[in-house]
Design a protein around this motif. Structure first.
Motif, mmCIF file in Angstrom:
data_model
loop_
_atom_site.group_PDB
_atom_site.id
_atom_site.type_symbol
_atom_site.label_atom_id
_atom_site.label_comp_id
_atom_site.label_asym_id
_atom_site.label_seq_id
_atom_site.Cartn_x
_atom_site.Cartn_y
_atom_site.Cartn_z
ATOM 1 N N ASN A 17 -9.864 16.734 6.797
ATOM 2 C CA ASN A 17 -10.412 17.138 5.491
ATOM 3 C C ASN A 17 -10.220 16.112 4.382
ATOM 4 N N ILE A 18 -9.512 15.010 4.663
ATOM 5 C CA ILE A 18 -9.399 14.011 3.595
ATOM 6 C C ILE A 18 -10.499 12.944 3.715
ATOM 7 N N TYR A 19 -11.398 13.129 4.661
ATOM 8 C CA TYR A 19 -12.461 12.146 4.911
ATOM 9 C C TYR A 19 -13.302 11.900 3.649
ATOM 10 N N ASP A 20 -13.509 10.640 3.334
ATOM 11 C CA ASP A 20 -14.438 10.294 2.242
ATOM 12 C C ASP A 20 -15.380 9.192 2.700
ATOM 13 N N GLY A 56 -10.071 4.289 -0.707
ATOM 14 C CA GLY A 56 -10.486 5.597 -0.202
ATOM 15 C C GLY A 56 -9.589 6.108 0.913
ATOM 16 N N TYR A 57 -9.732 7.413 1.203
ATOM 17 C CA TYR A 57 -8.887 8.068 2.214
ATOM 18 C C TYR A 57 -9.259 7.650 3.631
ATOM 19 N N THR A 58 -10.542 7.376 3.872
ATOM 20 C CA THR A 58 -10.938 7.031 5.243
ATOM 21 C C THR A 58 -10.339 5.682 5.635
ATOM 22 N N ALA A 59 -10.279 4.751 4.678
ATOM 23 C CA ALA A 59 -9.658 3.445 4.959
ATOM 24 C C ALA A 59 -8.171 3.632 5.249
ATOM 25 N N ALA A 99 -6.817 6.307 6.522
ATOM 26 C CA ALA A 99 -6.734 6.931 7.852
ATOM 27 C C ALA A 99 -6.928 5.874 8.947
ATOM 28 N N ARG A 100 -7.888 4.996 8.738
ATOM 29 C CA ARG A 100 -8.175 3.967 9.738
ATOM 30 C C ARG A 100 -6.935 3.105 9.975
ATOM 31 N N ARG A 101 -6.263 2.726 8.863
ATOM 32 C CA ARG A 101 -5.067 1.876 9.001
ATOM 33 C C ARG A 101 -3.931 2.629 9.697
ATOM 34 N N MET A 102 -3.845 3.908 9.409
ATOM 35 C CA MET A 102 -2.740 4.689 9.979
ATOM 36 C C MET A 102 -2.808 4.721 11.502
ATOM 37 N N ILE A 103 -4.016 4.782 12.047
ATOM 38 C CA ILE A 103 -4.110 4.900 13.517
ATOM 39 C C ILE A 103 -4.540 3.588 14.177
#
Ligand SMILES: Cc1cc2nc3c(=O)[nH]c(=O)nc-3n(C[C@H](O)[C@H](O)[C@H](O)COP(=O)(O)OP(=O)(O)OC[C@H]3O[C@@H](n4cnc5c(N)ncnc54)[C@H](O)[C@@H]3O)c2cc1C
Length: 384
Positions: A47-50, A206-209, A211-215
């Motif tokens: 739900n944090i996707y942007d 943004g949140y999607t970036a 998220a991408r870095r986290m995984i």
């Protein structure tokens, strides 16, 4: 990996939202173990996707506006490994009697809506009764016998609280669980910020970036468009981290846990700005609860703009998203029955908002996932 035939994975994470990503990142980076993440959606982040709205170039949050706010330095430091921040302090306004005023209702709202002498008199009584820079729950203020304060409480209750509650929850203010209604505060001060936390910001890319870095780890494998129900018979694991709905995991055997959903409608408008700030609430007008203009988050300079309007509605599984658990003693008891089953499963961890049937802010989500990881780490160290 081919999951159409029988496969074994070391760690399986169901759900690539914040909860799933935090445990995946910790296990890969701290244990050096492989992690397989699946998500039924076509994107990461839950739900944090942007993403950028193609027509206007404005970064929009597809599942509603998200401000990262916390007092927990550990959580802040952990998330800061994956992003730089754009400082942002949310100021929310509500349209009351045709005027935009700060919410939660505070002394600035009082002065914007009441004649000067009356507002000054009520302000003095509020400060005398509760102190300056304090908060009083609306229901507590309604219990007062003092005529002016009682009048103010009834005004706020009717014009700010009751209509919004009806739209948001589909319940009257009286039907709503006191754990929600009792929390709505009136602020006896001039601080217009929606949150008071020490750290408040949005990720600068943004949140999607984030998220991408986290995984982004060689030991983490991701499979999108993959529903747990379609693979659960073919995939086996040493550990399972389930962040989807707990009732769905158990095939709704005790019945479905109720949620409130939202129909979030986005609109692109051929002008630079559409409203005076990020979020305007409409407690008494229209069918939507709030209007959000996303470009305010990161001060994006674009000739056109994008807003969203949120129309609360009932949740029906498979049709729309389960956004808000509906707090009540009955729903809590139903959740506990599922939780009891969950706690009896070995090497299976239920975490996140859907598996916990709780509304979590992002910092609480991160903290719970870090705690889940820490427990496993302690057990492993103990076994060594
Ligand atoms: C409208 C709204 C606004 C919010 N605003 C804020 C805010 O301003 N600040 C703040 O701190 N918090 C905010 N939050 C809370 C924030 O969204 C949550 O804390 C966070 O997203 C929870 O992450 P999660 O991983 O637990 O859940 P989710 O993000 O929901 O992730 C769960 C993932 O599991 C996947 N999944 C579910 N079932 C299955 C299945 N069967 N098979 C495969 N995958 C599955 C889903 O597709 C999803 O990607 C807001 C929430 C809402 C609803």
């Amino acid at each position: 990996m081919n999951i159409s035939k029988k496969e074994h994975v070391k760690n399986l994470v169901v759900g690539c939202g914040l909860s799933g990503m935090v445990v995946a990142e910790r296990i890969a980076s701290q244990f050096g173990e492989s992690v397989f993440i699946i998500d039924k959606r076509a994107h990461i982040g839950g739900n944090i996707y942007d993403e950028k709205e193609p027509e206007t170039g404005v970064t929009v949050h597809r599942y509603g506006p998200h401000v990262f706010h916390t007092n927990d330095k550990q959580v802040w430091d952990y998330v800061s490994r994956f992003t730089e921040w754009h400082p942002f302090m949310s100021r929310v306004k509500a349209v009351v009697d045709g005027t935009e005023v700060p919410v939660p209702f505070n002394l600035n709202s009082l002065h914007a809506l009441f004649p000067r002498t009356m507002a000054t008199r009520i302000e003095g009584k509020l400060i005398a009764a509760f102190g300056f820079n304090t908060e009083v729950p609306i229901l507590r203020l309604r219990e007062t016998e003092e005529a002016d304060l009682r009048q103010l409480a009834d005004f706020i209750y009717e014009k700010v609280f009751a209509g919004y509650t009806m739209k948001q929850w589909g319940l009257t203010a009286e039907q709503l669980d006191s754990s929600v209604s009792g929390r709505v505060p009136i602020r006896i001060g001039r601080d217009d910020r929606y949150f008071r936390d020490t750290y408040q910001a949005v990720p600068s890319e943004g949140y999607t970036a984030l998220a991408r870095r986290m995984i982004d780890h060689s030991l983490i494998e991701l499979r999108l468009n993959t529903n747990w129900s379609d693979v659960k018979e073919t995939i086996s694991y040493d550990r399972l981290f389930f962040t989807g709905p707990i009732d769905e995991f158990f095939d709704y055997k005790f019945g479905a846990l109720p949620y409130r959903s939202l129909d979030i409608q986005f609109r692109n408008l051929p002008r630079e700005f559409a409203q005076s700030g990020l979020q305007i609430n409409f407690p008494c007008n229209y069918d939507f609860t709030r209007s959000v203009e996303y470009k305010y988050f990161m001060d994006e300079k674009t000739p056109h703009t994008t807003i969203s309007r949120e129309y609360p509605c009932a949740y029906s599984p498979g049709q729309n998203e389960p956004y808000y658990p509906i707090p009540s003693a009955e729903n809590d008891a139903l959740y506990r029955r599922y939780q009891q089953l969950a706690s009896s499963l070995p090497n299976t961890y239920f975490l996140g908002r859907l598996a916990s049937y709780r509304y979590f802010n992002m910092d609480q989500t991160v903290e719970a996932a870090l705690q889940c990881f820490a427990k496993i780490e302690t057990t492993l160290n103990w076994q060594k």
